[in-house]
Design an enzyme around this catalytic site. Structure first.
Site, PDB file in Angstrom:
ATOM      1  N   SER A 180      83.702 -32.828 -39.866  1.00 19.17           N
ATOM      2  CA  SER A 180      84.684 -33.586 -40.630  1.00 19.17           C
ATOM      3  C   SER A 180      84.157 -34.197 -41.918  1.00 19.17           C
ATOM      4  O   SER A 180      84.931 -34.481 -42.819  1.00 19.17           O
ATOM      5  CB  SER A 180      85.281 -34.683 -39.752  1.00 19.17           C
ATOM      6  OG  SER A 180      84.262 -35.483 -39.196  1.00 19.17           O
ATOM      7  N   HIS A 208      89.804 -30.316 -37.270  1.00 16.89           N
ATOM      8  CA  HIS A 208      90.000 -29.919 -38.673  1.00 16.89           C
ATOM      9  C   HIS A 208      90.238 -28.423 -38.827  1.00 16.89           C
ATOM     10  O   HIS A 208      90.295 -27.914 -39.953  1.00 16.89           O
ATOM     11  CB  HIS A 208      88.807 -30.365 -39.525  1.00 16.89           C
ATOM     12  CG  HIS A 208      88.798 -31.834 -39.733  1.00 16.89           C
ATOM     13  ND1 HIS A 208      89.595 -32.468 -40.660  1.00 16.89           N
ATOM     14  CD2 HIS A 208      88.123 -32.818 -39.095  1.00 16.89           C
ATOM     15  CE1 HIS A 208      89.402 -33.767 -40.601  1.00 16.89           C
ATOM     16  NE2 HIS A 208      88.506 -34.009 -39.657  1.00 16.89           N
ATOM     17  N   LYS A 239      96.579 -34.217 -37.891  1.00 17.12           N
ATOM     18  CA  LYS A 239      96.119 -33.812 -39.224  1.00 17.12           C
ATOM     19  C   LYS A 239      97.061 -32.734 -39.773  1.00 17.12           C
ATOM     20  O   LYS A 239      98.134 -33.076 -40.253  1.00 17.12           O
ATOM     21  CB  LYS A 239      94.667 -33.375 -39.155  1.00 17.12           C
ATOM     22  CG  LYS A 239      93.762 -34.513 -38.633  1.00 17.12           C
ATOM     23  CD  LYS A 239      92.306 -34.135 -38.607  1.00 17.12           C
ATOM     24  CE  LYS A 239      91.452 -35.106 -37.819  1.00 17.12           C
ATOM     25  NZ  LYS A 239      91.331 -36.441 -38.384  1.00 17.12           N
TER      26      LYS A 239
HETATM   27  N1  PMP Z   1      87.647 -34.948 -33.968  1.00 20.11           N
HETATM   28  C1  PMP Z   1      87.337 -34.835 -35.265  1.00 20.11           C
HETATM   29  C2  PMP Z   1      86.301 -33.832 -35.667  1.00 20.11           C
HETATM   30  C3  PMP Z   1      87.986 -35.634 -36.218  1.00 20.11           C
HETATM   31  O1  PMP Z   1      87.663 -35.549 -37.514  1.00 20.11           O
HETATM   32  C4  PMP Z   1      88.966 -36.551 -35.793  1.00 20.11           C
HETATM   33  C5  PMP Z   1      89.733 -37.425 -36.777  1.00 20.11           C
HETATM   34  N2  PMP Z   1      88.954 -38.201 -37.604  1.00 20.11           N
HETATM   35  C6  PMP Z   1      89.252 -36.628 -34.445  1.00 20.11           C
HETATM   36  C7  PMP Z   1      88.590 -35.808 -33.557  1.00 20.11           C
HETATM   37  C8  PMP Z   1      90.265 -37.599 -33.932  1.00 20.11           C
HETATM   38  O2  PMP Z   1      91.561 -37.106 -34.105  1.00 20.11           O
HETATM   39  P1  PMP Z   1      92.793 -38.095 -34.130  1.00 20.11           P
HETATM   40  O3  PMP Z   1      92.900 -38.627 -35.515  1.00 20.11           O
HETATM   41  O4  PMP Z   1      93.936 -37.244 -33.705  1.00 20.11           O
HETATM   42  O5  PMP Z   1      92.498 -39.164 -33.143  1.00 20.11           O
END
Ligand code: PMP
Length: 391
Positions: A180, A208, A239
């Site tokens: 991310s 992502h 997302k």
């Molecule tokens: N896994 C990754 C790699 C992320 O980047 C994120 C969001 N920052 C999440 C999980 C968490 O997802 P959510 O925003 O749906 O809680």
């Protein structure tokens, strides 16, 4: 109020270092442009990859669900909060992901925590990439399993960990599909091969990659044609899908187990009807409007190339997540402020979200950005980068 002096002191230190950041308020919907402090600026910080947060079909589905089923569900899934729409949506997700089953959680974060913390015991080992997301790290903190961290995407180090943990009941290797903060892609085919060689399970967090990679946005497993060889896929609905939530896709036995043991699933209320209906519609949009994903990648190529031509360092990014690396936290924040003055919202990212000395401004283009908006954004990056001596 007394009793918070230690917090005040720490906050003061962040302010002195220039890494304290108040929350940025949006005064508009989440589009390619957003209104901040009364000014319209180009949005380059959102995960709204396909522009679905404002898609008319999603909004219509959400409104209809509220009219028919109300604003909330009033219970956790395991007591009185499972509506038919929750079950139908999970069946649709499983079909979309080519897995036996899927289970939706309140967020991607709780999906990772829920699965990792529940399925492993002290006889097991979890083996995790050093740059995995915080929710994977927190899931690992909550398991009784032994833990091993391997160097980022380093297959020799992963193999070493697999060799050293032979004899454990279950070994679970966990990786982000797309990382991310750097936008690089995990070497999933190599990870799968190693796990098959050493008899370990593979789990990929496709937060992502959901809606971004693979056919119709099915994720990295589809992108690398690894169907049936990755045991657990986590995805997010927050997302590219444009709404809120996360899910675990995998075998039926896993879904069954999680329903009975994953604590965020058991102890937190189910998604409101509007959320589930909009997510369901979003999957339909992925199936029927794949051109949105093509546009996302066209915009990604154009913007990344533009940043390179200006002389910025974008690290190892291969996806719409494009970090512009600057080094020091205070410089990243200054760069972000300067960009905002220039009409571009691109958030500075500093420690502890990224390691010290690797601060950056992270950009994410979307399918919703016009070519003109991206050209304007590149001009702003050029001016701000030169002013601060970054390029
Ligand atoms: N896994 C990754 C790699 C992320 O980047 C994120 C969001 N920052 C999440 C999980 C968490 O997802 P959510 O925003 O749906 O809680």
């Amino acid at each position: 109020m007394k009793g918070f002096e230690h917090l005040k002191q720490e906050i003061q230190e962040w302010k002195e270092k220039g890494v304290y950041r108040p929350l940025t308020e949006l005064e508009s919907d989440q589009g390619s442009k957003v209104v901040i402090d009364g000014r319209e600026v180009i949005q380059l910080s959102s995960n709204n990859y396909l522009g679905l947060t404002t898609h008319p079909r999603l909004k219509k589905a959400a409104l209809a669900a509220i009219e028919k089923y109300g604003a909330g569900t009033g219970s956790v899934r395991t007591i009185a909060g499972t509506f038919s729409m929750h079950e139908r949506f999970e069946e649709k997700l499983a079909k979309f992901k080519h897995t036996e089953a899927a289970l939706v959680f309140q967020s991607g974060f709780t999906s990772n925590v829920g699965v990792i913390a529940s399925i492993l015991g002290k006889e097991d080992v979890v083996i995790s990439d050093a740059l995995n997301h915080a929710s994977i790290i927190d899931g690992i903190r909550l398991t009784k399993a032994q833990r091993r961290i391997y160097n980022h995407c380093d297959m020799d180090d992963l193999e070493k960990a697999l060799k050293e943990t032979e004899g454990a009941r279950t070994r679970l290797v966990v990786t982000d599909g797309v990382f991310s903060m750097d936008g690089d892609v995990a070497p999933l085919p190599d990870i799968v091969e190693l796990c098959e060689k050493y008899g370990a399970l593979v789990m990929v967090d496709d937060a992502h990659a959901s809606g971004v990679m693979g056919k119709n946005g099915r994720g990295t497993v589809d992108h690398f044609d690894l169907h049936g060889r990755v045991h657990i896929q986590v995805g997010t609905l927050s997302k590219a899908i444009g709404v809120l939530g996360g899910y675990v896709a995998g075998p039926k036995v896993l879904r069954d187990y999680l329903i009975h043991r994953a604590r965020p699933f058991l102890f937190s209320t189910s998604h409101p009807p509007a959320v589930t209906a909009a997510c369901d519609e979003a999957i339909q949009v992925l199936l029927e409007e794949p051109e949105l994903i093509d546009r996302l990648w066209e915009n990604t190529r154009f913007f990344k190339e533009g940043l390179h031509n200006l002389g910025f360092n974008t690290g190892k990014s291969e996806t719409p997540i494009t970090p512009v690396l600057v080094g020091e936290g205070a410089l990243a924040m200054k760069f972000s402020d300067e960009l905002l003055q220039e009409g571009v919202y691109a958030q500075g990212i500093v420690f502890p979200t990224v390691p010290k000395g690797e601060a950056r401004v992270r950009t994410i283009v979307t399918a919703a950005h016009s070519r003109e908006e991206l050209e304007q954004a590149l001009e702003a990056f050029g001016r701000a980068g030169q002013k601060l001596g970054i390029i």
